[in-house]
Structures are given as structure tokens and as C-alpha cells.
Design a protein around this motif. Structure first.
Motif, PDB file in Angstrom:
ATOM      1  N   ILE A 813       0.854  -1.189   0.000  1.00 21.72           N
ATOM      2  CA  ILE A 813       0.000   0.000   0.000  1.00 21.72           C
ATOM      3  C   ILE A 813       0.882   1.228   0.000  1.00 21.72           C
ATOM      4  O   ILE A 813       1.844   1.323   0.773  1.00 21.72           O
ATOM      5  N   ALA A 814       0.584   2.181  -0.896  1.00 18.58           N
ATOM      6  CA  ALA A 814       1.183   3.520  -0.860  1.00 18.58           C
ATOM      7  C   ALA A 814       0.030   4.463  -1.157  1.00 18.58           C
ATOM      8  O   ALA A 814      -0.455   4.530  -2.296  1.00 18.58           O
ATOM      9  N   ALA A 815      -0.445   5.188  -0.149  1.00 25.98           N
ATOM     10  CA  ALA A 815      -1.696   5.912  -0.300  1.00 25.98           C
ATOM     11  C   ALA A 815      -1.709   7.164   0.560  1.00 25.98           C
ATOM     12  O   ALA A 815      -0.893   7.333   1.473  1.00 25.98           O
ATOM     13  N   LEU A 816      -2.639   8.028   0.248  1.00 26.50           N
ATOM     14  CA  LEU A 816      -2.906   9.167   1.101  1.00 26.50           C
ATOM     15  C   LEU A 816      -3.602   8.665   2.368  1.00 26.50           C
ATOM     16  O   LEU A 816      -4.522   7.840   2.291  1.00 26.50           O
ATOM     17  N   CYS A 817      -3.142   9.150   3.514  1.00 19.76           N
ATOM     18  CA  CYS A 817      -3.720   8.693   4.786  1.00 19.76           C
ATOM     19  C   CYS A 817      -4.028   9.912   5.649  1.00 19.76           C
ATOM     20  O   CYS A 817      -3.185  10.802   5.820  1.00 19.76           O
TER      21      CYS A 817
END
Length: 834
Positions: A813-817
């Protein structure tokens, strides 16, 4: 070397490998004996505590002082301990002053004691300093030994449910047990039942584990989550009560077994508990973890004191049962050993393991008493009354430390237990008489590993026994440690001020530099976004807002064929968004204690979002983030392996330095015990033989002295009779007078011969004594060499770092958090997601 009241034991007498210096033996079990002076130093083999101990004595018997001495010795020997303190006076273990100066004692004296003595507090502090210096000196102890105690272990006071000492998070979540615990049906059932019983106790809900619907329903919920390996938070438990993931309990439909209206009532009670400001402290601080409680991150043994005097009865029961259950799980996860690995000490156990009732704390405590010995964990319990402890617990204690008792029935119950444990070989009448005459600080020790009971006087405690500490005093003791913990905590800094909101070409949201936005921005379909909601209590007049960051869930595989390392790890990393030319700087990426299960697709209600610069997220962002996470891991991430060549040990891939140091210390202690046993096997028979020869030689001296006295007296009588006969009027010396004179001469010759025999017997005894002293010196020197070898073994640790290959890094996962924060009235932000 024996000790008398007028002789001070030397350090050489009590600083022995694996031996606890508890005091000095008294010569007789007969309380009426005229001679009750101490004879020799009492040393207790630390391995005997593996079979547990019970200390019994009324108020004023010196019970607490004895147990604190035992804990001091454990600390010096590098043995960590979990200490449960219901009264608040075991925090005195931190009151150790190597300089023994009045100013050291001054902050901790009891002002009321000074007032009652009619002296100022400064004068009273000086008296206490002098008292401790003199008291320690009479027992061969000084400031150097106190310093050794402080250096040997870390001392920590935890205050569950309070921030006065080191807070500890107990109710943040219900973590699933290990697979080994789940596979042990009895242990698993006990854990589920104990967790539910403790929680219902806090809610003041009485529900039987066998028939109570509340208990059975909550047990079914926990079992469902744990069997799937999931952690369930209190918030999650409230939701699960309202919307259960199960439809049946046993063979019955859930609605029939526990209707919705009853479930809502239970959820409301739990929610009220969670929302209570007083309850917030139960989820603050580091998580309740036994391995971390027993050792510092550097691997130094710790005496972890859990002070619970400030809690009410229900809260105490909840915490003690939870702690004992965690200790049991940790114990069962350790490899077996015959050496002492750790101690669990509980003061004043009344109500926690009674003979008739079945509180949540009873089952894990009895299980520990039965099973912990196989894993090297010793249980030490203290109580004023033997009736406070279930008979099964009494029978599992290998060492009994008996002080003055108040009631005759207490004494008789204790004697019954002792007689049963000894298999009927106990001299009940002698022990009965000895117990009846005990004075303060005098105890009878019955150890199944020794030949018989021993009467002894306890040594002077190195810790200043000032009595229970107040919460403020505990706070003072722990202030520096709490500050160090706070400084060590990784901090993810949010933007210093709101920036421009993000927008997509299809978004109708407007840029706004003055206020937060009320909805998260619309992102390209190629970019995911997640939320981590609030977990902490809302501060007064605070509002919830979400702060943007970039999160990564990354799988890393490490391989090293030479060291037989093949390990896969999954980590979570967070990169804060910040003002400046580089809004997302992966050089500031930090590890965080989250899992993918903590990420949700929906934010909390009634919240705002911190905006971020327009245009920094596009359809290629997720791909770029994955690449940057990969580069960051490749450059910085290492798997640290610890090895000990001398002990031929290597750490597990996921084993911390503290855990490896703990395992190394135990291995060194096992090696020490093995070498010590070899030395005792080598020298023991020789020492015993010489001591027996010395005993016979001393007996011979007495015989020869007796014969010499008899010969001398006979010669004197014969000579006197001859002289007297001649003197009393016999004009001529008769033949009988001549005979008597001859007999006197021969008697004198025999007297001289007997005197020579005495001299020779003494010379023989002195020669034997010299050989014995020489052999003892040789034995002590070899023991000293063993200690040096063991110290070297612990110090020889190599640190090896293994880097991952790029091909072994998988960014899942590489995402805006969005991370939940509390926005305070002054505009500052406080983390709500931790």
C-alpha cells in the motif's frame, strides 16, 4: 566463617554466585533457649525459588522487609521481577541512597514521625541516615553495595489507571493470544473467561461464566475475533455488541439467547465506562507487555512495581487478573529451564486466591503455581494470614517463610500445610513452639531443598523503608523516566498551518487558505486514501480534524544463508505532508505502530480536514510513492541480528535486543549454575571429609584434655598421700609410703604424657584446619573465576545488520492517509490516532 552478634559478616561471606543474602541463622528452634544469638550467614539458593515461596506474618513481623531484601538480592543477581503492590510501600525499592547522606533521606521522611519524635524534619532525616548507615554496617553492607544494587537493575513504578507513576495501557484493546495459547484448550478458555470476568467486574455486572448470558456472549465475541487473529478495541467491542458478527451462541439463536435490548444495555454500560474521563488513564502509556516490563530496551533487568493502592476493589481485581493472565501467557512462551529466569511477587494476596470463592485472579495464579517452575519463573506470595490462600497454592510452595502470627488457628492451619508438604516428616511440636516465640524480624524457614527448618534473623534492607508513598511522591520518582519515554516516542509532525486545499479537475471544491475543508479531496482513481480515526479522549473544547500524510504498508524479505536467516517482515511507514518546496519528503519517513486493519475507508463523523497544496497528487503519485518507499527501505532498513559466539546463541529475526539480552542472561545464569554445581561436586566431598576430620580431632582434644586432667589429679593425690603419710608420725618410711611415692612419680609421668597427647591433638586439629582453610580458599577462587567467565559471556555480543535486496521489497500500500488529531482552542494539534 561463623558470625556472632559482635562480628560483622564480610562481603566474602555473602557475595556468592546465585545465593541470596537474607540474614543470619539462629542456633535453636527452641524459643526458650538462653542462647538465641546469630551463628552464621544465611544464604538462600536462588534456584530454590523456582519451586515458589510463601511468606506469612502478622503486621509488625518484618514480612515486608524480608521480601524487599529478597527482591534486592534478585536485582543484584540480574533477575527481573514483576511486583504487585496493593499497599503502596514496595515503591520503597527506589529509595536507595549510596551516599547515605541526610539530604538524600530528607524528601522521603514521614513528617508525622518527626513530629511525634519532637524533632525537626532535618534532624529526623539525619537520624534516619545514621540509623540506616549503622544498621547496614552491622550486616556488612555499605553504600557500595547500594550502588551495586542500583546499577544492576532498572526500577520502575507503574500506576495503572493513573498518570502519577508510569502509566500503562491495559484497555486500549484486547490483543489475540499466541497460537500456542489458542491451541492449549484449558489455557485459552481461562484467558477468554478471565478477560471477560475482569471487564464485567469493572462494569459492575454480575454474570456467571457458566450460566450468565453477558459473560457467555462476550466470551463468544472475543473467541470469534481471536480465532481469526484479530485485535478488538473497546470501540470495536461496543460495535460488535450492537452488530454481532455471530448469529448463534451454542445451538441457540443469538436473539433468543441474548436479545437486542439486553445487548444495547450492555453496550451503553461499556460506552459509559469508555467515555468516563477517569477511565482515560487506563489506555495511556506503553502497552502492558511482560517482556518489556521485565527488561529495558537495552536488555537490562527490571524490577517492575505495579502500584495499585489508588484503585478501588473492582479495578484492582481487573488489573491483577489481567496482569497474571499476561504473565501466564508469557511464561508459557518461554523455553524450559532449571535456573531462575524471573520472579513474580505479590504482597497481601487476601481476596485474590481465596479457598472458597473463585475471583478472576485465582485461576491464572494457581496455574502459575503449578506450571511456572518448569519455565524458571518463581512465584513469591506474602500474606498476614495463611487462610487467605487456597490450599492448592499452599501445597505448591517449596519455601515457607513464617513470621510471628496472631491467632492460634492461623498457626495450626499453617502447620497443617507444612506437615502435608513435608510428607509427615515434620517435627510439628518443635516448629509449633518455635513459631509461638518468634519476635520481629525473626522467621522460620522451611525449604524442601534443605535438610530441615532453619530459624533466622533478617538482614537490614538497603532500601529506605519509609512506608507507603503518596501518588505525588511516586510521580516525583518517575518524572525523569516519563520524560525519557516521551522523548523517545517518534513524533509525526503535522503541517504548521493550513495550506491550500487539493482539488481535482472534476472537483467543485474551492481553494481556501483561511480554514479547513469539510470533505476530503476527490483524488484520481489511481490513488487510494485511508483514514485512522480517533482513539484518545477528547480534550475540553477540542475539535476533531484530519491531517494528511502518505502511508506505506511494506513487505520486506531478508535472507542470509550463512547465518540461516530467512525472514519476512511487514512494516508500516508514514511520511507527513509539510509546508515547503518538498511537501512529501521521504527522508522524514517514520515507522508507526499500525496495521492494515487500523486503516478504514471512512472518516469519523463531524470532522474537518487539513488542506494541502494543490497539484501535489496526480494519477502517477501512488506509483511514485511506491518507488520512493522502496528506495527508502533499501537505503535505511536493516534487520539486526545479535550473536554470542561464546554461548553459541543467535537472536531470532524478530527478537529485540532486550529479549536477546534476557535470553543471553538466562543462558549465562544456567552456565553459572552448571559450573557452580561442578565445583560443589568437586570440592564438596573434600570439604565434608576435612570438616568431619576436624570435628573428630576437636573431640579427641576434649578426650585428651579430660584424660590429662584425670592423670594430673591422680598424680597429685598419690603424691599428697605419700607426703601426708610420712608427715603423720611414721618415724620410718614404710614400704607402702615408698610405693605411694613411686605411684606418684609414675602418675606425674603419665600426666606429662597426657599433656603431650593434648598438644599433639591440638597440632593435628590445627593442621586439618589449615588444610580446610586452604581448600576453602581454593574453592572460593575458582568460584570467582566462574563469575568472571559468566560476566564475559554476557558482554560478548556481536551486532550484525542484514540489508534487503530491492527485489525483496514489496510495497503493498502507498496511499494518502488522514490521521485524526484534536484541534485545541489555541489552534495547536494533538494526536488523537495514537
Amino acid at each position: 566463617m561463623s558470625s556472632t552478634p559482635d562480628t560483622v559478616p564480610s562481603a566474602a561471606e555473602f557475595e556468592k554466585l546465585g545465593m541470596f543474602y537474607l540474614g543470619r541463622e539462629l542456633p535453636s528452634l527452641d524459643a526458650d533457649s538462653d542462647d538465641q544469638s546469630p551463628t552464621r550467614t544465611l544464604l538462600y539458593d536462588s534456584r530454590d525459588l523456582v519451586t515458589h515461596a510463601l511468606c506469612v506474618g502478622m503486621t509488625g513481623s518484618g514480612k515486608t522487609g524480608l521480601c524487599m531484601c529478597l527482591l534486592e538480592e534478585a536485582a543484584i543477581d540480574g533477575i527481573p521481577a514483576i511486583v504487585i503492590d496493593p499497599k503502596g510501600d514496595l515503591s520503597n525499592l527506589l529509595l536507595t541512597f549510596p551516599e547515605l547522606q541526610p539530604e538524600d533521606f530528607r524528601p522521603w521522611i514521614n513528617a508525622d514521625d518527626a513530629r511525634r519524635k519532637g524533632v525537626s524534619q532535618d534532624e529526623y532525616a539525619k537520624k534516619q541516615a545514621d540509623l540506616w548507615k549503622n544498621g547496614l554496617g552491622k550486616w556488612g553492607q555499605d553504600g557500595e553495595r547500594i550502588k551495586r544494587l542500583r546499577d544492576a537493575a532498572d526500577f520502575m513504578v507503574y500506576t495503572p489507571g493513573s498518570s502519577s507513576g508510569m502509566p500503562v495501557s491495559v484497555l486500549r484493546s484486547f490483543d489475540p493470544p499466541t497460537r500456542a495459547v489458542i491451541e492449549d484448550a484449558d489455557l485459552y478458555r481461562a484467558k477468554v473467561s478471565g478477560a471477560v470476568s475482569s471487564l464485567l467486574g469493572l462494569l459492575k455486572v454480575e454474570s456467571d461464566p457458566v450460566t450468565g448470558p453477558e459473560h457467555i456472549f462476550l466470551s463468544a465475541l472475543l473467541d470469534h475475533e481471536w480465532q481469526h487473529g484479530r485485535t478488538i478495541t473497546l470501540a470495536g467491542l461496543i460495535r460488535a455488541i450492537q452488530q454481532p458478527p455471530i448469529s448463534r451462541v451454542g445451538v441457540m439463536d443469538l436473539e433468543m439467547f441474548f436479545p437486542e435490548k439486553d445487548r444495547v444495555s450492555l453496550a451503553m454500560k461499556l460506552n459509559a465506562l469508555v467515555a468516563s474521563p477517569a477511565f482515560a488513564a487506563w489506555s495511556e502509556g506503553p502497552a502492558l507487555d511482560i517482556a518489556n516490563a521485565l527488561y529495558t530496551p537495552e536488555g537490562k533487568p527490571r524490577i517492575a512495581i505495579f502500584s495499585i493502592a489508588h484503585l478501588n476493589d473492582d479495578e484492582r481485581m481487573f488489573f491483577v487478573s489481567t496482569l497474571l493472565q499476561r504473565v501466564l501467557e508469557w511464561t508459557r512462551s518461554q523455553p524450559g529451564t532449571t535456573s531462575l529466569r524471573a520472579l513474580v511477587y505479590m504482597d497481601e494476596i487476601a481476596g485474590y486466591c481465596p479457598p472458597v470463592a473463585n475471583p478472576p485472579s485465582k485461576q491464572p495464579l494457581l496455574t502459575l503455581m503449578k506450571q511456572a517452575r518448569a519455565f524458571g519463573v518463581g512465584i513469591v506470595l506474602a500474606t498476614q494470614n495463611p487462610v487467605d490462600l487456597d490450599y492448592k497454592g499452599l501445597s505448591n510452595a517449596g519455601t515457607w517463610l513464617i513470621g510471628r502470627l496472631q491467632a492460634e488457628r492461623d498457626k495450626q492451619r499453617l502447620l497443617d500445610g507444612l506437615e502435608s508438604a513435608a510428607g509427615g516428616s515434620l517435627d510439628r511440636s518443635a516448629i509449633d513452639k518455635a513459631i509461638s516465640g518468634l519476635r520481629s524480624r525473626v522467621f522460620l524457614m522451611n525449604n524442601v531443598h534443605d535438610d530441615g527448618p532453619v530459624l533466622f534473623e533478617t538482614r537490614w534492607a538497603m532500601s529506605y523503608l519509609r512506608g507507603p508513598l503518596t501518588r505525588d511522591q511516586i510521580g516525583t520518582l518517575m518524572e525523569s523516566k516519563k520524560q525519557a519515554l516521551q522523548q523517545a516516542k517518534p513524533v509525526i509532525q503535522p503541517p504548521s498551518q493550513p495550506a491550500v486545499e487539493s482539488s481535482h479537475s472534476d472537483s467543485n471544491q474551492k481553494e481556501n487558505t483561511d480554514k479547513d475543508i469539510t470533505l476530503p479531496p476527490v483524488l484520481p482513481s489511481e490513488v487510494s486514501q485511508f483514514f485512522v480515526g480517533s482513539r484518545s479522549r477528547k480534550p475540553a473544547k477540542a475539535e476533531l480534524t484530519y491531517v494528511p500524510s502518505v502511508i506505506g504498508s511494506i513487505g520486506v524479505h531478508y535472507s542470509d544463508a550463512r547465518r540461516k536467516v530467512d525472514y519476512a517482515d511487514r512494516i508500516m511507514m508514514l511520511v507527513p505532508m509539510q509546508d515547503g518546496p518538498v511537501p512529501v519528503d521521504f527522508d522524514h519517513a517514520a515507522h508507526i505502530e499500525l496495521t492494515e486493519d487500523d486503516l478504514t475507508h471512512e472518516p469519523d463523523e463531524k470532522t474537518t480536514f487539513q488542506s494541502f497544496p494543490s497539484g501535489i497528487i496526480d494519477k502517477s503519485s501512488e506509483r511514485d510513492w511506491k518507488k520512493q518507499f522502496t528506495d527508502t527501505i533499501y537505503r535505511n532498513q536493516r534487520l539486526t541480528i545479535f550473536t554470542s559466539k561464546s554461548l553459541k546463541l543467535i537472536s531470532e529475526p524478530d527478537e529485540s535486543e532486550a529479549a536477546f539480552q534476557a535470553r543471553l542472561s538466562l543462558a549465562a545464569r544456567e552456565k553459572r549454575d552448571e559450573l557452580s554445581d561442578e565445583l560443589r561436586g568437586k570440592y564438596g566431598p573434600k570439604l565434608d571429609a576435612l570438616e568431619e576430620r576436624l570435628r573428630k580431632a576437636e573431640q579427641k582434644i576434649e578426650v585428651q584434655k579430660s584424660q590429662a586432667r584425670g592423670a594430673t589429679m591422680s598424680a597429685v593425690i598419690s603424691a599428697g598421700a605419700a607426703v601426708l603419710g610420712a608427715f603423720l608420725g611414721r618415724k620410718k618410711i614404710s614400704s607402702s609410703t615408698v610405693t605411694k611415692a613411686g605411684t606418684a612419680v609414675r602418675g606425674a609421668s603419665r600426666s606429662a604424657q597426657e599433656a603431650g597427647d593434648v598438644k599433639r591433638a591440638r597440632e593435628d586439629a590445627e593442621a586439618i584446619k589449615a588444610k580446610l582453610e586452604e581448600l576453602e580458599a581454593e574453592f572460593k577462587e575458582e568460584l570467582k573465576n566462574v563469575e568472571q567467565v559468566v560476566e564475559t559471556l554476557v558482554q560478548e555480543v556481536d551486532r550484525i545488520e542484514i540489508a534487503p535486496k530491492k527485489t525483496n521489497i514489496d510495497v503493498r500500500i502507498a496511499a494518502l492517509c488522514w490521521l485524526a488529531h484534536w484541534k485545541l482552542p489555541d489552534g495547536t494539534l494533538q494526536e488523537a490516532w495514537t
